[in-house]
Structure formats: C-alpha cells, structure tokens
Enzyme design. Structure first.
Site, PDB file in Angstrom:
ATOM      1  N   TYR A  13      44.742  30.544  40.730  1.00 23.38           N
ATOM      2  CA  TYR A  13      44.716  30.210  42.168  1.00 23.38           C
ATOM      3  C   TYR A  13      44.187  28.788  42.420  1.00 23.38           C
ATOM      4  CZ  TYR A  13      43.204  30.695  47.103  1.00 23.38           C
ATOM      5  OH  TYR A  13      42.976  30.522  48.443  1.00 23.38           O
ATOM      6  N   PHE A  83      38.722  26.020  34.474  1.00 28.17           N
ATOM      7  CA  PHE A  83      38.797  27.132  35.425  1.00 28.17           C
ATOM      8  C   PHE A  83      38.899  28.482  34.702  1.00 28.17           C
ATOM      9  CE2 PHE A  83      40.952  23.742  37.936  1.00 28.17           C
ATOM     10  CZ  PHE A  83      40.216  23.790  39.100  1.00 28.17           C
ATOM     11  N   LYS A  87      37.114  36.901  36.781  1.00 27.25           N
ATOM     12  CA  LYS A  87      36.349  36.685  38.017  1.00 27.25           C
ATOM     13  C   LYS A  87      36.176  37.914  38.910  1.00 27.25           C
ATOM     14  CE  LYS A  87      40.229  35.300  40.845  1.00 27.25           C
ATOM     15  NZ  LYS A  87      40.811  34.425  41.831  1.00 27.25           N
ATOM     16  N   SER A 127      29.865  28.900  41.005  1.00 28.68           N
ATOM     17  CA  SER A 127      30.014  29.676  42.244  1.00 28.68           C
ATOM     18  C   SER A 127      28.702  29.711  43.010  1.00 28.68           C
ATOM     19  CB  SER A 127      30.436  31.096  41.857  1.00 28.68           C
ATOM     20  OG  SER A 127      30.250  31.977  42.923  1.00 28.68           O
ATOM     21  N   TYR A 152      29.551  39.116  35.880  1.00 29.65           N
ATOM     22  CA  TYR A 152      30.343  37.942  36.261  1.00 29.65           C
ATOM     23  C   TYR A 152      29.418  36.818  36.739  1.00 29.65           C
ATOM     24  CZ  TYR A 152      32.573  34.762  39.467  1.00 29.65           C
ATOM     25  OH  TYR A 152      32.926  33.620  40.131  1.00 29.65           O
ATOM     26  N   LYS A 156      28.292  32.804  35.144  1.00 31.87           N
ATOM     27  CA  LYS A 156      28.282  31.492  35.801  1.00 31.87           C
ATOM     28  C   LYS A 156      26.903  30.843  35.633  1.00 31.87           C
ATOM     29  CE  LYS A 156      32.501  31.391  37.077  1.00 31.87           C
ATOM     30  NZ  LYS A 156      33.441  30.512  36.350  1.00 31.87           N
ATOM     31  N   ASN A 201      40.288  42.304  45.516  1.00 30.70           N
ATOM     32  CA  ASN A 201      38.846  42.497  45.743  1.00 30.70           C
ATOM     33  C   ASN A 201      38.366  41.626  46.881  1.00 30.70           C
ATOM     34  OD1 ASN A 201      38.142  44.146  43.381  1.00 30.70           O
ATOM     35  ND2 ASN A 201      38.884  42.365  42.240  1.00 30.70           N
ATOM     36  N   ASN A 202      38.988  40.465  47.021  1.00 32.97           N
ATOM     37  CA  ASN A 202      38.496  39.479  47.987  1.00 32.97           C
ATOM     38  C   ASN A 202      39.063  39.753  49.369  1.00 32.97           C
ATOM     39  OD1 ASN A 202      38.729  37.461  45.215  1.00 32.97           O
ATOM     40  ND2 ASN A 202      36.809  37.620  46.306  1.00 32.97           N
ATOM     41  N   VAL A 220      36.192  47.175  56.308  1.00 29.82           N
ATOM     42  CA  VAL A 220      35.135  46.167  56.524  1.00 29.82           C
ATOM     43  C   VAL A 220      33.841  46.776  55.982  1.00 29.82           C
ATOM     44  CG1 VAL A 220      33.811  44.899  58.254  1.00 29.82           C
ATOM     45  CG2 VAL A 220      36.278  45.185  58.535  1.00 29.82           C
ATOM     46  N   ARG A 298      29.275  47.378  50.724  1.00 33.29           N
ATOM     47  CA  ARG A 298      29.723  47.279  49.323  1.00 33.29           C
ATOM     48  C   ARG A 298      28.503  46.905  48.477  1.00 33.29           C
ATOM     49  NH1 ARG A 298      34.376  42.988  47.683  1.00 33.29           N
ATOM     50  NH2 ARG A 298      32.736  41.486  48.224  1.00 33.29           N
TER      51      ARG A 298
HETATM   52  C1  UD1 Z   1      32.933  37.569  45.630  1.00 36.52           C
HETATM   53  C2  UD1 Z   1      31.873  37.697  44.577  1.00 36.52           C
HETATM   54  C3  UD1 Z   1      31.460  36.334  44.106  1.00 36.52           C
HETATM   55  C4  UD1 Z   1      32.649  35.587  43.568  1.00 36.52           C
HETATM   56  C5  UD1 Z   1      33.776  35.552  44.574  1.00 36.52           C
HETATM   57  C6  UD1 Z   1      34.993  35.051  43.835  1.00 36.52           C
HETATM   58  C7  UD1 Z   1      30.705  39.770  45.185  1.00 36.52           C
HETATM   59  C8  UD1 Z   1      29.416  40.364  45.611  1.00 36.52           C
HETATM   60  N1  UD1 Z   1      30.750  38.456  45.078  1.00 36.52           N
HETATM   61  O1  UD1 Z   1      32.352  36.855  46.710  1.00 36.52           O
HETATM   62  O2  UD1 Z   1      30.479  36.457  43.099  1.00 36.52           O
HETATM   63  O3  UD1 Z   1      32.282  34.273  43.219  1.00 36.52           O
HETATM   64  O4  UD1 Z   1      34.039  36.846  45.097  1.00 36.52           O
HETATM   65  O5  UD1 Z   1      36.117  35.109  44.581  1.00 36.52           O
HETATM   66  O6  UD1 Z   1      31.647  40.481  44.961  1.00 36.52           O
HETATM   67  N2  UD1 Z   1      35.020  42.259  52.502  1.00 36.52           N
HETATM   68  C9  UD1 Z   1      35.384  43.329  53.294  1.00 36.52           C
HETATM   69  N3  UD1 Z   1      36.476  44.059  52.922  1.00 36.52           N
HETATM   70  C10 UD1 Z   1      37.206  43.789  51.810  1.00 36.52           C
HETATM   71  C11 UD1 Z   1      36.835  42.673  51.003  1.00 36.52           C
HETATM   72  C12 UD1 Z   1      35.728  41.946  51.382  1.00 36.52           C
HETATM   73  O7  UD1 Z   1      34.740  43.628  54.309  1.00 36.52           O
HETATM   74  O8  UD1 Z   1      38.174  44.515  51.520  1.00 36.52           O
HETATM   75  C13 UD1 Z   1      33.876  41.430  52.908  1.00 36.52           C
HETATM   76  C14 UD1 Z   1      32.753  41.436  51.891  1.00 36.52           C
HETATM   77  O9  UD1 Z   1      31.859  42.483  52.125  1.00 36.52           O
HETATM   78  C15 UD1 Z   1      32.147  40.063  52.136  1.00 36.52           C
HETATM   79  C16 UD1 Z   1      33.320  39.184  52.585  1.00 36.52           C
HETATM   80  O10 UD1 Z   1      34.318  40.091  53.008  1.00 36.52           O
HETATM   81  O11 UD1 Z   1      31.228  40.128  53.164  1.00 36.52           O
HETATM   82  C17 UD1 Z   1      33.868  38.309  51.490  1.00 36.52           C
HETATM   83  O12 UD1 Z   1      34.126  39.095  50.356  1.00 36.52           O
HETATM   84  P1  UD1 Z   1      34.858  38.533  49.053  1.00 36.52           P
HETATM   85  O13 UD1 Z   1      36.112  37.860  49.438  1.00 36.52           O
HETATM   86  O14 UD1 Z   1      34.936  39.656  48.070  1.00 36.52           O
HETATM   87  O15 UD1 Z   1      33.893  37.381  48.543  1.00 36.52           O
HETATM   88  P2  UD1 Z   1      32.335  37.429  48.150  1.00 36.52           P
HETATM   89  O16 UD1 Z   1      31.793  38.772  48.171  1.00 36.52           O
HETATM   90  O17 UD1 Z   1      31.654  36.412  48.993  1.00 36.52           O
END
Ligand code: UD1
Length: 350
Positions: A13, A83, A87, A127, A152, A156, A201-202, A220, A298
C-alpha cells in the site's frame, strides 16, 4: 536518471505510492517484494501512472542469500526504503514468531548487507504505535516509548533499537525513521490503492467495503471512550502525502543534510478525528451511506493519538497537504474501481 533506490515492500500500500513519487522525481526504483500481502498487478498500476515499469524481484527479505544476489544484480543502489513487513496486529498476537522473524530478520539482513554493497542510506517504516497512549497530545518525537501492546508493535520498537544500535556502532550508516500515523486514501488516478487481504482490520477499507455493499455493516469499536463523541481519535494522513515524505527523506540522506546519523520524524497531519467523524465525513463527501453499529471496545486499542508534526514540517520540510475530505473521496473512487474490476473479471469468467 538519478540515484537507484531499493524499495522493499514496493508493491504494498504505502510502498507502491512511494515508488510512483520516487519515479516522478527521476529516481530509478528496484522493488523487492515476496507478494505475501500484495499483488503483482500493482506493477501495472505504477506503470500506468508514471510511464515507467520499475525493476521487480520476487524475494523474501528474510532470505539473506537471495538478497545478497539481488544487490550484486543491481550495483550502485544508494538508498533503501524498507517497507516489507507484516502488519496485522491481531495476527501478530496469534503468530508472534512469524512477526519477529519476518520483521526483524528482514531488517537485520538489510543492515548486514548494506556495508558489503556500499549502501549507506536507510529509511525505516515505523509507527505511532511506539507511543502507546501518550501522556501528552499532540505527541512529539520526544514522548517516551510505551510498552508495546502487540508483537507487531514490539517489532517496530525493536526495529528502531536495532537501527540505533547498529548506527551507534558504525558511522558508515545514515538513517531516517518515519513514524506513520494512520495512512488512508488512494492515488488520485485510482490506479493504485489499498488492497486488504480478506476482512480488513483497518477502519478505512472497512468503511469503503461497507459502503460498496461487500460488508453488511461497520462495527464501531466502543463509544465510551473519554473523547467528545466517545469514539477513538486518530490522525488520518493521506497516503500520497506520506509517500512524498519518503522522497524528501531519501533526498535528505543523499545530500547528507541530516543533523544526526539517525533522525526520527512523526508523519501526521496534526489533527485528530474520531471514528464517527470519519464515517460522517465519508458519507457527506461521497454522498453514500455507511451502515454501522456501535459494539464493544477492541482489545488493545489506544483511546486517542494525534501527531505534533512540527519536527517534520520544520526540519524535514514536509507537510501534509491534502484535506481529509479529498482523501476520503480518493478512498471511495478506489473502492469503486475495485468493484468495476471485480465485475469485469466475473463477466470474463462467465
Ligand atoms: C492499527 C494498529 C497499529 C498499526 C496500524 C497499521 C491496533 C491497536 N493498532 O492502528 O499498531 O500501526 O493499525 O495500519 O490495532 N475501528 C472501528 N471499526 C473497524 C476498524 C477500526 O471502529 O472495523 C476503529 C478502531 O477502534 C480505531 C480506529 O478505527 O479507533 C482506527 O483503527 P485502525 O484503522 O485499525 O488503526 P489503529 O488501530 O489506529
């Protein structure tokens, strides 16, 4: 043609967006990627944007011998942007050794091979996870490193220490460590973007996949945090802006402008947005609904974190340019592009 740059994880990415920005500035790029979390077709996207197909080697950076041969094959590499790493936070909890092996052995191999092949300059993907929940916001590079919440995150932190110790022991190397906040969006051409493997996951890929109908609803995670609307706050940074910071870092290393052998920069916008603000802004700018449901927290989530990017702004000379509105538009354009490609594939299979 300017300097030769090795980009490990260059079909991923952030890697693919960085390759395009490097090519735009005239650098010659060699990508090393084992395609474990990316697709070879990304090379077509890169070529469509820049008009140049980068050299590509399907190698796992954990494989020292193959990496050594690669450096022989491409003599004169002047800098590495590293990179290539696993992750997924959850997966790292289940398979810690996979993460320690992939992320640390790759790094150690590169650092060992650099003096042998006379490559001095190293840019490392780190990160904001290294800060955990910071005591003060916005967080600066001087904030203490908190115990990692996942293998993970630990890779880092350890990775940064491995670089620091190596450079301390040998003045040959120069490095810039970049601590990313939350990269989102896609290239405005929609030729490249994020390609999550399986269920994302993100947050952003989950939002776009829900909006397009691939997922029923977004969950959420928690609305009882100590934040204005109760949901977690992050610093969402446009992926092209982030990519540009890598080009500036490479130039800084090549021009020997660093103030110390290792420099660390936060890459964020300086603005924190909640999960609900992201959903609402996405819906508004793209005129599309994102069905969501509030569920429990989460495990391991940080309540709120956003960057103080002054050090990157003033010293590196980099600043995030794109608005979150425009960035969320690119994320949606990319998801629609993927939907079109899926449709075309289905039709050719029928
Ligand atoms: C996550 C990792 C971080 C990593 C990064 C890489 C964790 C705790 N941290 O960051 O170490 O460097 O990804 O990409 O996992 N959320 C929802 N619903 C979802 C997905 C996310 O509500 O289905 C919320 C999460 O609770 C968070 C926010 O969205 O508050 C961002 O989440 P995410 O995109 O997973 O990033 P990080 O948790 O910040």
């Amino acid at each position: 043609m300017m300097a030769k740059i090795l980009v490990t994880g260059g079909t991923g990415y952030i890697g693919s967006h960085t390759v395009v920005e490097l090519q735009k500035e005239g650098f010659e790029v060699i990508i090393v990627d084992n395609l474990s979390n990316s697709n070879i077709d990304v090379l077509n996207g890169i070529e469509k944007i820049s008009g140049i197909r980068p050299a590509f080697e399907n190698i796992d950076c954990v494989d020292y011998v193959s990496m050594d041969r690669m450096f022989e094959k491409y003599p004169g590499i002047e800098a590495i942007i590293h990179f290539a790493a696993s992750k997924a936070v959850g997966e790292s909890v289940e398979k810690p050794l996979l993460y320690y092996r992939n992320n640390l052995v790759s790094l150690i191999n590169l650092l060992q091979l650099m003096p042998i092949h006379k490559v001095k300059n190293f840019v490392f993907s780190s990160s904001c996870t290294v800060y955990g929940q910071p005591d003060e916001l916005p967080v600066t590079e001087k904030a203490p490193i908190k115990p990692a919440l996942s293998p993970y995150g630990n890779t880092k932190q350890i990775g940064e220490e491995v670089i620091q110790d190596t450079i301390h022991s040998n003045s040959f190397y120069k490095s810039i460590i970049l601590r990313y906040f939350n990269p989102i969006g896609a290239h405005p051409s929609a030729e490249i973007g994020e390609l999550p493997n399986g269920v994302p996951n993100n947050l952003l890929p989950f939002v776009t996949q829900t909006a397009i109908g691939l997922r029923k609803e977004l969950k959420v995670f928690g609305e009882d945090y100590n934040t204005p609307d109760g949901t977690c706050i992050r610093d969402y940074i446009n992926v092209v802006d982030l990519a540009k910071a890598h080009v500036i870092s490479v130039k800084r290393l090549l021009e020997e402008k660093g103030e110390s052998p290792v420099e660390i920069f936060n890459l964020g916008t300086g603005r924190g947005l909640s999960v609900l603000e992201i959903i609402q802004t996405f819906e508004k700018v793209n005129d599309v609904k994102v069905p969501y449901q509030i569920v429990g927290r989460r495990e391991g989530d940080i309540e709120q974190v956003w960057a103080n990017p002054s050090h990157a702004n003033n010293v590196l000379g980099w600043k995030a340019q794109e608005t979150v509105e425009d960035t969320l538009k690119t994320a949606w354009t990319w998801e629609k592009r993927l939907a079109k490609l899926r449709e075309e594939k289905k039709q050719t299979e029928e």
